[in-house]
Design a protein around this motif. Sequence first.
Motif, PDB file in Angstrom:
ATOM      1  N   ALA A 282       6.610 -19.494   0.519  1.00  0.00           N
ATOM      2  CA  ALA A 282       6.763 -20.100  -0.808  1.00  0.00           C
ATOM      3  C   ALA A 282       6.313 -19.098  -1.858  1.00  0.00           C
ATOM      4  O   ALA A 282       5.289 -18.436  -1.699  1.00  0.00           O
ATOM      5  CB  ALA A 282       5.934 -21.369  -0.912  1.00  0.00           C
ATOM      6  N   VAL A 283       7.099 -19.005  -2.932  1.00  0.00           N
ATOM      7  CA  VAL A 283       6.805 -18.071  -4.021  1.00  0.00           C
ATOM      8  C   VAL A 283       6.690 -18.860  -5.317  1.00  0.00           C
ATOM      9  O   VAL A 283       7.564 -19.659  -5.644  1.00  0.00           O
ATOM     10  CB  VAL A 283       7.933 -17.027  -4.183  1.00  0.00           C
ATOM     11  N   LYS A 284       5.621 -18.647  -6.060  1.00  0.00           N
ATOM     12  CA  LYS A 284       5.450 -19.227  -7.393  1.00  0.00           C
ATOM     13  C   LYS A 284       5.222 -18.079  -8.355  1.00  0.00           C
ATOM     14  O   LYS A 284       4.212 -17.383  -8.280  1.00  0.00           O
ATOM     15  CB  LYS A 284       4.251 -20.181  -7.404  1.00  0.00           C
ATOM     16  N   VAL A 285       6.215 -17.833  -9.227  1.00  0.00           N
ATOM     17  CA  VAL A 285       6.081 -16.784 -10.238  1.00  0.00           C
ATOM     18  C   VAL A 285       5.437 -17.433 -11.460  1.00  0.00           C
ATOM     19  O   VAL A 285       6.009 -18.312 -12.088  1.00  0.00           O
ATOM     20  CB  VAL A 285       7.455 -16.164 -10.591  1.00  0.00           C
TER      21      VAL A 285
ATOM     22  N   LEU B  65       8.778 -10.936  -1.907  1.00  0.00           N
ATOM     23  CA  LEU B  65       8.366  -9.852  -2.808  1.00  0.00           C
ATOM     24  C   LEU B  65       9.515  -9.393  -3.696  1.00  0.00           C
ATOM     25  O   LEU B  65       9.306  -9.047  -4.854  1.00  0.00           O
ATOM     26  CB  LEU B  65       7.800  -8.691  -2.007  1.00  0.00           C
ATOM     27  N   ASN B  66      10.729  -9.411  -3.171  1.00  0.00           N
ATOM     28  CA  ASN B  66      11.887  -9.070  -3.997  1.00  0.00           C
ATOM     29  C   ASN B  66      12.092 -10.068  -5.112  1.00  0.00           C
ATOM     30  O   ASN B  66      12.461  -9.701  -6.227  1.00  0.00           O
ATOM     31  CB  ASN B  66      13.142  -8.954  -3.148  1.00  0.00           C
ATOM     32  N   VAL B  67      11.851 -11.358  -4.843  1.00  0.00           N
ATOM     33  CA  VAL B  67      11.947 -12.392  -5.873  1.00  0.00           C
ATOM     34  C   VAL B  67      10.955 -12.099  -6.997  1.00  0.00           C
ATOM     35  O   VAL B  67      11.300 -12.141  -8.177  1.00  0.00           O
ATOM     36  CB  VAL B  67      11.706 -13.797  -5.279  1.00  0.00           C
ATOM     37  N   VAL B  68       9.727 -11.789  -6.617  1.00  0.00           N
ATOM     38  CA  VAL B  68       8.691 -11.477  -7.608  1.00  0.00           C
ATOM     39  C   VAL B  68       9.100 -10.251  -8.415  1.00  0.00           C
ATOM     40  O   VAL B  68       9.038 -10.247  -9.647  1.00  0.00           O
ATOM     41  CB  VAL B  68       7.323 -11.264  -6.940  1.00  0.00           C
ATOM     42  N   LYS B  69       9.537  -9.210  -7.745  1.00  0.00           N
ATOM     43  CA  LYS B  69       9.907  -7.954  -8.411  1.00  0.00           C
ATOM     44  C   LYS B  69      11.033  -8.172  -9.423  1.00  0.00           C
ATOM     45  O   LYS B  69      11.001  -7.606 -10.516  1.00  0.00           O
ATOM     46  CB  LYS B  69      10.324  -6.931  -7.355  1.00  0.00           C
ATOM     47  N   GLU B  70      12.009  -8.988  -9.075  1.00  0.00           N
ATOM     48  CA  GLU B  70      13.130  -9.245  -9.969  1.00  0.00           C
ATOM     49  C   GLU B  70      12.716 -10.027 -11.216  1.00  0.00           C
ATOM     50  O   GLU B  70      13.297  -9.855 -12.279  1.00  0.00           O
ATOM     51  CB  GLU B  70      14.218 -10.027  -9.251  1.00  0.00           C
ATOM     52  N   ARG B  71      11.718 -10.887 -11.086  1.00  0.00           N
ATOM     53  CA  ARG B  71      11.381 -11.806 -12.177  1.00  0.00           C
ATOM     54  C   ARG B  71      10.233 -11.313 -13.047  1.00  0.00           C
ATOM     55  O   ARG B  71       9.973 -11.891 -14.105  1.00  0.00           O
ATOM     56  CB  ARG B  71      11.059 -13.181 -11.609  1.00  0.00           C
ATOM     57  N   VAL B  72       9.522 -10.291 -12.621  1.00  0.00           N
ATOM     58  CA  VAL B  72       8.372  -9.790 -13.400  1.00  0.00           C
ATOM     59  C   VAL B  72       8.771  -8.538 -14.149  1.00  0.00           C
ATOM     60  O   VAL B  72       9.471  -7.710 -13.678  1.00  0.00           O
ATOM     61  CB  VAL B  72       7.170  -9.509 -12.461  1.00  0.00           C
TER      62      VAL B  72
END
Length: 59
Positions: A33-36, A52-59
Amino acid sequence: MLTIQHNGNNTADVYKGLTIVARIAHQPNGRVAVKVLTDGHDEIANNMQTALNVVKERV
């Protein structure tokens, strides 16, 4: 630059500088689970790399 700090209890915080930008939690079913925190985005990923790719794309 993003850094990861493992917290125990199957969770980790992702930092950009000194600010927490995301939280990652391993689920009992093997998914992640990812919460940005910067934009409120929630997602369930199949593995840590995808998370980690999800985080990288959104930050």
